[in-house]
Structures are given as structure tokens and as C-alpha cells.
Design a protein around this motif. Structure first.
Motif, mmCIF file in Angstrom:
data_model
loop_
_atom_site.group_PDB
_atom_site.id
_atom_site.type_symbol
_atom_site.label_atom_id
_atom_site.label_comp_id
_atom_site.label_asym_id
_atom_site.label_seq_id
_atom_site.Cartn_x
_atom_site.Cartn_y
_atom_site.Cartn_z
ATOM 1 N N GLY A 103 0.820 -1.203 0.000
ATOM 2 C CA GLY A 103 0.000 0.000 0.000
ATOM 3 C C GLY A 103 0.853 1.251 0.000
ATOM 4 N N ASP A 104 0.273 2.330 0.467
ATOM 5 C CA ASP A 104 0.992 3.594 0.579
ATOM 6 C C ASP A 104 2.073 3.440 1.654
ATOM 7 O OD1 ASP A 104 1.244 6.604 0.204
ATOM 8 O OD2 ASP A 104 0.851 6.419 2.364
ATOM 9 N N VAL A 105 3.298 3.749 1.313
ATOM 10 C CA VAL A 105 4.433 3.473 2.190
ATOM 11 C C VAL A 105 4.292 4.178 3.540
ATOM 12 C CG1 VAL A 105 6.935 3.590 2.430
ATOM 13 C CG2 VAL A 105 5.931 3.056 0.208
ATOM 14 N N ALA A 106 4.030 5.482 3.537
ATOM 15 C CA ALA A 106 3.922 6.220 4.799
ATOM 16 C C ALA A 106 2.764 5.699 5.654
ATOM 17 C CB ALA A 106 3.754 7.711 4.533
ATOM 18 N N HIS A 107 1.641 5.440 5.020
ATOM 19 C CA HIS A 107 0.473 4.948 5.754
ATOM 20 C C HIS A 107 0.759 3.584 6.392
ATOM 21 C CE1 HIS A 107 -3.686 4.132 6.789
ATOM 22 N NE2 HIS A 107 -3.551 2.958 6.200
ATOM 23 N N GLU A 108 1.378 2.686 5.635
ATOM 24 C CA GLU A 108 1.650 1.340 6.156
ATOM 25 C C GLU A 108 2.695 1.363 7.279
ATOM 26 O OE1 GLU A 108 -0.097 -1.412 5.503
ATOM 27 O OE2 GLU A 108 -1.343 -0.141 4.228
ATOM 28 N N ILE A 109 3.716 2.208 7.145
ATOM 29 C CA ILE A 109 4.718 2.321 8.213
ATOM 30 C C ILE A 109 4.064 2.881 9.473
ATOM 31 C CG2 ILE A 109 6.787 3.575 8.952
ATOM 32 C CD1 ILE A 109 7.879 3.199 6.116
ATOM 33 N N ALA A 110 3.258 3.916 9.320
ATOM 34 C CA ALA A 110 2.572 4.511 10.474
ATOM 35 C C ALA A 110 1.635 3.507 11.142
ATOM 36 C CB ALA A 110 1.800 5.757 10.039
ATOM 37 N N LYS A 111 0.899 2.756 10.335
ATOM 38 C CA LYS A 111 -0.030 1.765 10.881
ATOM 39 C C LYS A 111 0.726 0.699 11.678
ATOM 40 C CE LYS A 111 -2.149 -1.268 8.174
ATOM 41 N NZ LYS A 111 -3.050 -1.841 7.153
ATOM 42 N N LEU A 112 1.817 0.198 11.106
ATOM 43 C CA LEU A 112 2.597 -0.829 11.800
ATOM 44 C C LEU A 112 3.266 -0.262 13.056
ATOM 45 C CD1 LEU A 112 3.565 -3.755 11.865
ATOM 46 C CD2 LEU A 112 5.513 -3.045 10.446
ATOM 47 N N ALA A 113 3.751 0.967 12.980
ATOM 48 C CA ALA A 113 4.373 1.592 14.158
ATOM 49 C C ALA A 113 3.374 1.680 15.308
ATOM 50 C CB ALA A 113 4.916 2.970 13.806
ATOM 51 N N ASP A 114 2.130 2.005 14.989
ATOM 52 C CA ASP A 114 1.091 2.041 16.019
ATOM 53 C C ASP A 114 0.783 0.636 16.543
ATOM 54 O OD1 ASP A 114 0.834 4.797 15.928
ATOM 55 O OD2 ASP A 114 -0.864 4.752 14.538
ATOM 56 N N GLN A 115 0.730 -0.347 15.649
ATOM 57 C CA GLN A 115 0.414 -1.722 16.061
ATOM 58 C C GLN A 115 1.466 -2.295 17.008
ATOM 59 O OE1 GLN A 115 -0.023 -3.930 12.432
ATOM 60 N NE2 GLN A 115 -2.094 -3.189 12.054
ATOM 61 N N VAL A 116 2.743 -2.053 16.714
ATOM 62 C CA VAL A 116 3.813 -2.623 17.545
ATOM 63 C C VAL A 116 4.200 -1.699 18.696
ATOM 64 C CG1 VAL A 116 4.722 -4.001 15.638
ATOM 65 C CG2 VAL A 116 5.767 -1.774 16.161
ATOM 66 N N ARG A 117 3.489 -0.568 18.801
ATOM 67 C CA ARG A 117 3.790 0.444 19.813
ATOM 68 C C ARG A 117 5.256 0.851 19.740
ATOM 69 N NH1 ARG A 117 0.454 1.182 24.539
ATOM 70 N NH2 ARG A 117 2.436 1.575 25.532
ATOM 71 N N ALA A 118 5.680 1.200 18.545
ATOM 72 C CA ALA A 118 7.071 1.593 18.324
ATOM 73 C C ALA A 118 7.401 2.849 19.111
ATOM 74 C CB ALA A 118 7.320 1.831 16.833
ATOM 75 N N ASP A 119 8.575 2.840 19.691
ATOM 76 C CA ASP A 119 9.057 4.014 20.405
ATOM 77 C C ASP A 119 9.864 4.920 19.486
ATOM 78 O OD1 ASP A 119 8.243 3.448 23.234
ATOM 79 O OD2 ASP A 119 9.366 1.630 22.803
ATOM 80 N N ALA A 120 10.274 4.391 18.328
ATOM 81 C CA ALA A 120 11.042 5.166 17.367
ATOM 82 C C ALA A 120 10.821 4.583 15.980
ATOM 83 C CB ALA A 120 12.522 5.128 17.727
ATOM 84 N N VAL A 121 10.848 5.465 14.989
ATOM 85 C CA VAL A 121 10.751 5.065 13.595
ATOM 86 C C VAL A 121 11.996 5.598 12.895
ATOM 87 C CG1 VAL A 121 9.450 5.316 11.442
ATOM 88 C CG2 VAL A 121 8.234 5.064 13.608
ATOM 89 N N VAL A 122 12.649 4.720 12.132
ATOM 90 C CA VAL A 122 13.872 5.100 11.427
ATOM 91 C C VAL A 122 13.658 4.833 9.939
ATOM 92 C CG1 VAL A 122 16.361 4.706 11.214
ATOM 93 C CG2 VAL A 122 15.244 4.437 13.456
ATOM 94 N N VAL A 123 13.990 5.812 9.107
ATOM 95 C CA VAL A 123 13.899 5.655 7.652
ATOM 96 C C VAL A 123 15.120 6.295 7.015
ATOM 97 C CG1 VAL A 123 11.367 5.565 7.535
ATOM 98 C CG2 VAL A 123 12.534 7.767 7.364
ATOM 99 N N GLY A 124 15.409 5.863 5.804
ATOM 100 C CA GLY A 124 16.481 6.477 5.035
ATOM 101 C C GLY A 124 15.952 7.680 4.280
ATOM 102 N N ALA A 125 16.831 8.654 4.070
ATOM 103 C CA ALA A 125 16.450 9.827 3.279
ATOM 104 C C ALA A 125 16.186 9.392 1.842
ATOM 105 C CB ALA A 125 17.567 10.865 3.316
ATOM 106 N N SER A 126 15.235 10.038 1.219
ATOM 107 C CA SER A 126 14.900 9.709 -0.158
ATOM 108 C C SER A 126 16.043 10.096 -1.083
ATOM 109 C CB SER A 126 13.629 10.434 -0.586
ATOM 110 O OG SER A 126 13.365 10.173 -1.940
ATOM 111 N N GLU A 127 16.345 9.215 -2.027
ATOM 112 C CA GLU A 127 17.379 9.503 -3.013
ATOM 113 C C GLU A 127 16.775 9.959 -4.336
ATOM 114 O OE1 GLU A 127 21.109 6.745 -1.942
ATOM 115 O OE2 GLU A 127 19.391 5.615 -2.694
ATOM 116 N N ARG A 128 15.467 10.084 -4.376
ATOM 117 C CA ARG A 128 14.787 10.492 -5.608
ATOM 118 C C ARG A 128 14.620 12.003 -5.634
ATOM 119 N NH1 ARG A 128 9.887 6.244 -5.534
ATOM 120 N NH2 ARG A 128 11.136 4.356 -5.486
ATOM 121 N N PHE A 129 14.930 12.596 -6.758
ATOM 122 C CA PHE A 129 14.834 14.042 -6.907
ATOM 123 C C PHE A 129 13.396 14.535 -6.727
ATOM 124 C CE2 PHE A 129 14.122 17.833 -9.519
ATOM 125 C CZ PHE A 129 14.965 18.707 -8.867
ATOM 126 N N GLY A 130 12.440 13.828 -7.275
ATOM 127 C CA GLY A 130 11.047 14.257 -7.209
ATOM 128 C C GLY A 130 10.521 14.396 -5.791
#
Length: 153
Positions: A103-130
Motif C-alpha cells: 500500500g501507501d508506504v507512509a500509511h503502512e509504516i505509520a499503521k505498523l508503528a502504532d500496532q507494535v507500539r514503536a518508540d522510534a521510527v527510522v527511515v532512510g532519506a529519499s534519493e529520488r529528486f522528485g
């Protein structure tokens, strides 16, 4: 002021991390984010939850051949990323769980972070110009403001 004799109340993110969630897609920055999150989980004796989100396929998937090629590329990337993080977690003795979502990447990460009660979320910076023009995954996660978000260059 609270009574010092009463037991402390757990607050998300204040008693040390119980779960660190990292979004991975196989890019250089996402693998660096995975390494950073592994270290954070190891130091905090927390579970690492890594998630690979398959975004809906674009125009290349409109033909059967294109869809097959895209699916094969996704499968290869998922296995490569899962193997890498699983091996690193075993080396560092970090409890690890790999999750695949669609699905939508941000939505799915947020949903899973809430489900697992994440204390921190880590992502890589986008390498795409757009993404610099339209808005990146990291910006969308930060705007949801439910957990600390670390963006790894």
C-alpha cells in the motif's frame, strides 16, 4: 506533582525503547537506516521491526510481462533485504521481526508503528529528486507526530 511512593506510569518513549521500527526498501539509505536502527535496538535491548512496503505498481504493470518483471524484482528485493537484516540482527543478538506490507508506504509504516507500539521510527532519506519537490516519506511520517522519526542520510 506525583507522589514519589507511587509506582511510575509507563509513557511511550520515556522508559527506553521497547520496539524500534525501520522502513527498508533495499536502497543505500534504507540499509544504512537498518544498521542505525539495529544499533539503537541493541543498545536499548529493544525489538527491531523492519518493514518492506510494496507500493502499488505503476504503468509498467499494465501489461502481463511488465507485471511479472515488477513482481520478480520485488520478490528479489524483499529476500535480499530480509536476509541482510536478519543476519545482522543475529550477529548483534537483537530480536528481529520482518514484516512485508502493501500500500501507501507512509500509511503502512505509520499503521505498523502504532500496532507494535514503536518508540522510534527510522527511515532512510529519499534519493529520488522528485521527493524533494513533492514531499518525502520522512516528512509525511514526521507530520503524523506520533513517534520520534530519525532520517538517515
Amino acid at each position: 506533582m506525583t507522589d514519589p511512593a507511587s509506582p511510575p506510569v509507563f509513557e511511550l518513549g520515556t522508559d527506553g525503547p521497547r520496539a524500534v521500527l525501520v522502513g527498508v526498501d533495499g536502497s543505500r539509505t534504507s540499509l544504512r537506516a537498518a544498521d542505525y536502527a539495529l544499533g539503537q535496538a541493541r543498545r536499548g535491548d529493544a525489538e527491531l521491526v523492519s518493514v518492506y512496503v510494496r507500493a502499488p505498481m505503476g504503468i509498467a504493470a499494465t501489461t502481463p510481462e511488465g507485471a511479472g518483471v515488477m513482481e520478480q524484482a520485488h520478490e528479489s528485493a524483499v529476500h535480499e533485504v530480509a536476509d541482510y537484516i536478519t543476519k545482522r540482527a543475529a550477529e548483534l543478538r537483537v530480536h528481529h521481526r520482518f514484516v512485508e506490507a502493501y500500500g501507501d508506504v507512509a500509511h503502512e509504516i505509520a499503521k505498523l508503528a502504532d500496532q507494535v507500539r514503536a518508540d522510534a521510527v527510522v527511515v532512510g532519506a529519499s534519493e529520488r529528486f522528485g521527493h524533494r519537490l513533492v514531499g518525502s516519506l520522512a516528512i509525511r511520517l514526521v507530520r503524523s507526530a506520533r513517534w520520534p522519526v530519525t532520517v538517515i542520510p
